[in-house]
Scaffold this motif. Structure first.
Motif, PDB file in Angstrom:
ATOM      1  N   VAL A  23      24.024  54.524  46.080  1.00  0.00           N
ATOM      2  CA  VAL A  23      24.927  53.462  45.626  1.00  0.00           C
ATOM      3  C   VAL A  23      25.766  53.974  44.456  1.00  0.00           C
ATOM      4  N   ARG A  24      26.899  53.326  44.234  1.00  0.00           N
ATOM      5  CA  ARG A  24      27.705  53.569  43.035  1.00  0.00           C
ATOM      6  C   ARG A  24      27.510  52.367  42.130  1.00  0.00           C
ATOM      7  N   VAL A  25      27.381  52.625  40.835  1.00  0.00           N
ATOM      8  CA  VAL A  25      27.183  51.542  39.874  1.00  0.00           C
ATOM      9  C   VAL A  25      28.262  51.645  38.804  1.00  0.00           C
ATOM     10  N   TYR A  26      28.904  50.521  38.542  1.00  0.00           N
ATOM     11  CA  TYR A  26      29.911  50.415  37.485  1.00  0.00           C
ATOM     12  C   TYR A  26      29.446  49.373  36.489  1.00  0.00           C
ATOM     13  N   LEU A  27      29.665  49.642  35.228  1.00  0.00           N
ATOM     14  CA  LEU A  27      29.412  48.674  34.181  1.00  0.00           C
ATOM     15  C   LEU A  27      30.766  48.119  33.777  1.00  0.00           C
ATOM     16  N   VAL A  28      30.942  46.816  33.947  1.00  0.00           N
ATOM     17  CA  VAL A  28      32.227  46.175  33.671  1.00  0.00           C
ATOM     18  C   VAL A  28      32.070  45.259  32.467  1.00  0.00           C
ATOM     19  N   PHE A  29      32.972  45.413  31.517  1.00  0.00           N
ATOM     20  CA  PHE A  29      33.010  44.549  30.340  1.00  0.00           C
ATOM     21  C   PHE A  29      34.018  43.456  30.639  1.00  0.00           C
ATOM     22  N   ALA A  30      33.551  42.211  30.751  1.00  0.00           N
ATOM     23  CA  ALA A  30      34.435  41.097  31.082  1.00  0.00           C
ATOM     24  C   ALA A  30      35.133  40.573  29.838  1.00  0.00           C
ATOM     25  N   ASP A  31      36.147  39.780  30.053  1.00  0.00           N
ATOM     26  CA  ASP A  31      36.927  39.176  28.978  1.00  0.00           C
ATOM     27  C   ASP A  31      36.016  38.384  28.060  1.00  0.00           C
ATOM     28  N   ALA A  32      36.154  38.620  26.780  1.00  0.00           N
ATOM     29  CA  ALA A  32      35.318  37.930  25.786  1.00  0.00           C
ATOM     30  C   ALA A  32      35.779  36.508  25.506  1.00  0.00           C
ATOM     31  N   PHE A  33      36.845  36.082  26.178  1.00  0.00           N
ATOM     32  CA  PHE A  33      37.413  34.765  25.887  1.00  0.00           C
ATOM     33  C   PHE A  33      37.056  33.742  26.954  1.00  0.00           C
ATOM     34  N   GLY A  34      35.901  33.891  27.585  1.00  0.00           N
ATOM     35  CA  GLY A  34      35.384  32.872  28.480  1.00  0.00           C
ATOM     36  C   GLY A  34      35.781  33.002  29.933  1.00  0.00           C
ATOM     37  N   THR A  35      36.549  34.017  30.298  1.00  0.00           N
ATOM     38  CA  THR A  35      36.881  34.213  31.697  1.00  0.00           C
ATOM     39  C   THR A  35      36.084  35.409  32.206  1.00  0.00           C
ATOM     40  N   THR A  36      36.168  35.669  33.482  1.00  0.00           N
ATOM     41  CA  THR A  36      35.472  36.837  34.039  1.00  0.00           C
ATOM     42  C   THR A  36      36.452  37.970  34.316  1.00  0.00           C
ATOM     43  N   LYS A  37      37.626  37.927  33.703  1.00  0.00           N
ATOM     44  CA  LYS A  37      38.619  38.981  33.883  1.00  0.00           C
ATOM     45  C   LYS A  37      38.090  40.293  33.309  1.00  0.00           C
TER      46      LYS A  37
END
Length: 192
Positions: free
Chosen positions: A47-61
């Motif tokens: 598998v490939r694994v990515y760590l994603v940092f989402a928007d800190a302002f309440g969205t999942t962007k």
């Protein structure tokens, strides 16, 4: 791992799966061993694994992501690359060392912003964090394999945004072991 939650599921080949982490997964303490913060992902297939940092302002962007290296390629010697901007708050830089196996003795030699060193022991899933408000230059070694993640909480560009004239974005990267460094590299054009 001590204190770690367990979660299992099935992912179809070629289909991404998202796992959202709670804020309790954050390594808050600095210069202290925090047990059970590492996330160990296992699979019967590749598998490939990515760590994603989402928007800190309440969205999942998504705002930043890094490829997570498989444990067999992790090494015992790493260099920290962490860029801080002293005139921009929060502008905080940090790195986190994760234990892969029990009883790993880790030595951290900080060259900047101040000269200091630390030695501590990590077990599988344990984390240790160092934080500064300036560029961090450091060498991290372990008696067995370790994982190293380096981050800047906010960096800026001069692009207009909802924040005014500054567009703050985090930078997050897993640092490869020093023995994977090479003398020839291929870089593709930017996709943005």
């Amino acid at each position: 791992m001590t204190g770690a939650a367990s979660n299992s599921g099935t992912v179809a080949p070629g289909s991404p799966a998202q796992v959202f982490l709670l804020t309790s997964a954050v390594v808050g303490s600095t210069q202290a061993v925090t047990p059970g913060k590492g996330i160990h992902i296992t699979s019967p297939g590749k598998v490939r694994v990515y760590l994603v940092f989402a928007d800190a302002f309440g969205t999942t962007k998504p705002r930043e992501a890094t490829l997570v290296l498989p444990t067999p390629v992790l090494g015992t010697s790493h260099q920290v690359a962490s860029f801080g901007e002293p005139n921009f708050v929060p502008g905080q830089t940090s790195f986190v060392v994760l234990g892969v196996t029990n009883g790993t003795t880790v030595t951290v030699q900080i060259a900047a912003p101040v000269v200091e060193s630390f030695t501590f022991t990590l077990n599988q899933g344990d984390a240790w964090r160092y934080t500064a408000n300036l560029n961090i230059q450091a060498k991290v070694t372990g008696t067995s394999a370790i994982a190293l993640f380096s981050a800047t909480s906010e960096s800026r560009t001069n692009q207009p945004s909802v924040f005014g004239t500054v567009n703050p974005n985090p930078i997050l990267e897993q640092m490869p072991p020093s023995d994977l460094y090479g003398m020839r590299h291929l870089v593709g054009p930017t996709l943005l």
